[in-house]
Write a protein that holds these residues in place. Structure first.
Motif, PDB file in Angstrom:
ATOM      1  N   PHE A 163      13.972   8.970  -1.103  1.00  0.00           N
ATOM      2  CA  PHE A 163      13.118   8.931  -2.295  1.00  0.00           C
ATOM      3  C   PHE A 163      11.968   9.941  -2.215  1.00  0.00           C
ATOM      4  N   HIS A 164      12.017  10.742  -1.183  1.00  0.00           N
ATOM      5  CA  HIS A 164      11.002  11.780  -0.956  1.00  0.00           C
ATOM      6  C   HIS A 164       9.580  11.204  -1.065  1.00  0.00           C
ATOM      7  N   ILE A 165       9.322  10.232  -0.221  1.00  0.00           N
ATOM      8  CA  ILE A 165       8.020   9.559  -0.228  1.00  0.00           C
ATOM      9  C   ILE A 165       7.257   9.975   1.022  1.00  0.00           C
ATOM     10  N   LEU A 166       6.059  10.497   0.843  1.00  0.00           N
ATOM     11  CA  LEU A 166       5.233  10.976   1.951  1.00  0.00           C
ATOM     12  C   LEU A 166       6.027  11.945   2.826  1.00  0.00           C
ATOM     13  N   MET A 167       6.680  12.898   2.168  1.00  0.00           N
ATOM     14  CA  MET A 167       7.476  13.890   2.894  1.00  0.00           C
ATOM     15  C   MET A 167       6.969  15.295   2.561  1.00  0.00           C
ATOM     16  N   GLU A 168       7.221  16.210   3.482  1.00  0.00           N
ATOM     17  CA  GLU A 168       6.957  17.630   3.245  1.00  0.00           C
ATOM     18  C   GLU A 168       8.264  18.332   3.557  1.00  0.00           C
ATOM     19  N   LEU A 173       5.283  13.821   6.118  1.00  0.00           N
ATOM     20  CA  LEU A 173       3.953  14.388   5.918  1.00  0.00           C
ATOM     21  C   LEU A 173       3.129  14.115   7.172  1.00  0.00           C
ATOM     22  N   SER A 174       2.379  15.079   7.616  1.00  0.00           N
ATOM     23  CA  SER A 174       1.533  14.970   8.806  1.00  0.00           C
ATOM     24  C   SER A 174       2.335  15.113  10.104  1.00  0.00           C
ATOM     25  N   GLY A 175       3.677  15.176   9.984  1.00  0.00           N
ATOM     26  CA  GLY A 175       4.491  15.374  11.187  1.00  0.00           C
ATOM     27  C   GLY A 175       4.855  14.090  11.918  1.00  0.00           C
ATOM     28  N   ARG A 176       4.255  12.979  11.501  1.00  0.00           N
ATOM     29  CA  ARG A 176       4.547  11.710  12.197  1.00  0.00           C
ATOM     30  C   ARG A 176       5.058  10.668  11.212  1.00  0.00           C
ATOM     31  N   TRP A 177       6.016   9.864  11.652  1.00  0.00           N
ATOM     32  CA  TRP A 177       6.553   8.818  10.784  1.00  0.00           C
ATOM     33  C   TRP A 177       5.720   7.536  10.858  1.00  0.00           C
TER      34      TRP A 177
END
Ligand code: FAD
Ligand code: SF4
Length: 512
Positions: A163-168, A173-177
């Motif tokens: 769902f492309h949520i908090l992704m880059e 996003l930020s490199g950490r899950w």
């Protein structure tokens, strides 16, 4: 003959954005019913019943004002047979219905009943989804096909990607899950607590009706300043309130517990989500927007922690429910048989952590996750309570308790009755954990440091007794190797005192 459709709306299907309601269709009649059958399969907290009936009535009024045909059958309607099947059949005859439709329920029991009702009707029937969850019922099953174990983290990452949520791009996003490590603070009084949002309603007529018809319930009624939103407008205002006031500290204090405060920075959105007044996607989108707009004032750990609960845990556990039912409910890995202590029903115990957590649950039909898991559920597990009894208690007491979410949390995550289908190890803890995350032990008559002897905290002996008596079943679990190493090192004389203390506690549990 013109088509006449009857569409059933269950009490937890109050989704005004469902495609059913997009167009006005004079050939469709919607029905909502207050049924004794739903009040007696388990004994509910009075606030749960009031919240459900209040929200259902509000939803029916909104549909009517939007121009839909709606039949609302209150509990005291003289034509209410109190059973789903008989009521549906009565309506089919009365309105000369030619087709019956329903939305898939979130409970196995109702799913089965509706299938049977459809088979017994002499008209065609069909169902649609509730259009609420991100995945279909078998989404989790399909994702884990061929894999050894369900793992929430893997599923959560899949949801984020899909769902492309908090992704880059392809990366989180930020490199950490995972920001769990940042989200485990005790409340330190560095930020002010805010009062829970309340809604003005008059539910006294519903309460009178329940009493007149001898509907069984427990707990204390709140008829006016209701803590649960009863309409979509109220639910949206609660979501706003959460994003503006609580999200900034949600993650940080997610696991904290405090005397005389049961919400801290928790959202209380579960009732609105489980009745489908709000959709999980709109909730996290709004929260993400608030986080983005804050330009760093709200840290990333807060939003990651929140999103994880809703598209991770909630979606994951519901998928396991549908994969594992109906056998799941009967699993009893430890063969636990003890009755729940009487004070689960009145909160009357000297153990402060339990008095706070149970007292709050009984007073407000709500407790936050760590109270449910690490205090109340932890104690039932350590004591060896029958998981079916524990399930029934949880299903009755919380306003947000719908079985598709409640059962995997209670039976699996909290009681490990499934032997590890959901959790990789039992959520068992001694006073050490409760003290680390709360101020409960400071004002308790029991001594958090003592394992046996006068005023020793019951959690301590029960904790070691639990791991000792379940050694055969648990010692192969790598995540528990530290526990079994400590047990190995323990002197026999110490272990004997601990197990004797645990036996004493089990025998006198109602007086703790
Ligand atoms: P917040 O802490 O603000 O979390 C936000 C949202 O995340 C919640 O509203 C909820 O929708 C979702 N969420 C968080 N954790 C979970 C989880 N483990 N499972 C599913 N959703 C989650 N939740 C229910 O909705 N109904 C239940 O009947 C229920 N019974 C539970 C029983 C036990 C033994 C345990 C350990 C947990 C249970 N939960 C249940 C999960 C969780 O405790 C509640 O969703 C949460 O406490 C509701 O309060 P909140 O809205 O303030 O949550
Ligand atoms: Fe609970 Fe034990 Fe702490 Fe008392 S000392 S609050 S019983 S953990």
């Amino acid at each position: 003959m013109p088509q006449k459709i009857l569409r059933l709306i269950l009490g937890d299907q109050l989704n005004s954005n469902h495609s059913w309601f997009k167009n006005l269709n004079p050939s469709v009649t919607y029905v909502l019913m207050e049924l004794m059958q739903e009040q007696t399969y388990v004994k509910h907290h009075i606030q749960k019943i009031l919240a459900f009936f209040g929200a259902m009535r509000q939803f029916a009024t909104e549909l009517k004002s939007a121009g839909h045909n709606v039949v609302y059958i209150p509990l005291d309607d003289i034509y209410n047979t109190q059973g789903l099947e008989q009521n549906i059949k009565g309506l089919v005859g009365k309105y000369k219905i030619t087709r019956f439709e329903y939305q898939l329920p979130d409970e196995y029991r109702l799913d089965e009943q509706l299938k049977e009702i459809c088979l017994s009707l002499n008209i065609p029937s069909s169902y649609s989804t509730t259009e609420h969850f991100l995945f279909p019922r078998d989404g989790v099953k399909i994702f884990f096909q061929g894999k050894k174990q369900y793992l929430m983290e893997n599923f959560y990452r899949h949801v984020r990607e899909k769902f492309h949520i908090l992704m880059e791009g392809e990366e989180p996003l930020s490199g950490r899950w995972n920001y769990d490590a940042e989200n485990r603070k005790k409340y330190d009084y560095k930020v002010a607590l805010v009062a829970p949002r309340l809604y003005d309603h008059d539910l006294s007529a519903i309460k009178l009706m329940l009493d007149k018809h001898h509907v069984p319930y427990f707990g204390k009624a709140v008829e006016h300043h209701v803590v649960f939103p009863l309409s979509r407008i109220e639910a949206l205002s609660l979501l706003d309130y959460f994003c503006n006031e609580l999200l900034p500290y949600f993650g940080t204090y997610e696991d904290a517990m405090l005397n005389d405060n049961q919400t801290l920075f928790h959202s209380r959105l579960s009732f609105a989500l489980n009745t489908k007044m709000l959709s999980p996607l709109e909730v996290i989108k709004k929260a993400i927007k608030t986080w983005q707009k804050s330009n760093g004032a709200i840290s990333y750990a807060q939003i990651e922690g929140f999103v994880r609960q809703i598209i991770g845990w909630r979606e994951f556990l519901r998928g396991i429910y549908w994969d594992q039912m109906p056998g799941y409910k009967k699993l009893n890995f430890f063969n636990h048989k003890q009755d729940l202590p009487h004070w689960y029903w009145d909160g009357d115990t000297k153990m402060n952590c339990l008095r706070q957590s149970l007292g709050n649950s009984l007073q407000n039909a709500y407790a936050h996750h760590i109270q449910r898991l690490m205090v109340i559920g932890n104690f039932s597990l350590l004591l060896g309570c029958d998981p079916m009894q524990t399930d029934t208690w949880y299903l009755g007491v919380y306003a947000d308790a719908v079985e598709g979410v409640q059962l995997p949390n209670t039976h699996g995550m909290s009681q490990f009755a499934d032997g590890g289908i959901i959790a990789t190890k039992p959520y068992a803890a001694s006073a050490n954990y409760i003290d680390k995350m709360s101020d409960y032990c400071k004002v308790c008559v029991y001594d958090k440091k003592k394992r046996y002897g006068e005023n020793a905290c019951p959690f301590n002996s029960l904790y070691w007794d639990f791991f000792y008596r379940n050694q055969e079943k648990l010692q192969g679990n790598k995540r528990l190797s530290f526990v079994y190493k400590l047990l190995d090192k323990m002197k026999n004389s110490e272990l004997q005192l601990i197990t004797e203390q645990a036996a004493f506690i089990k025998a006198h549990v109602n007086n703790l």
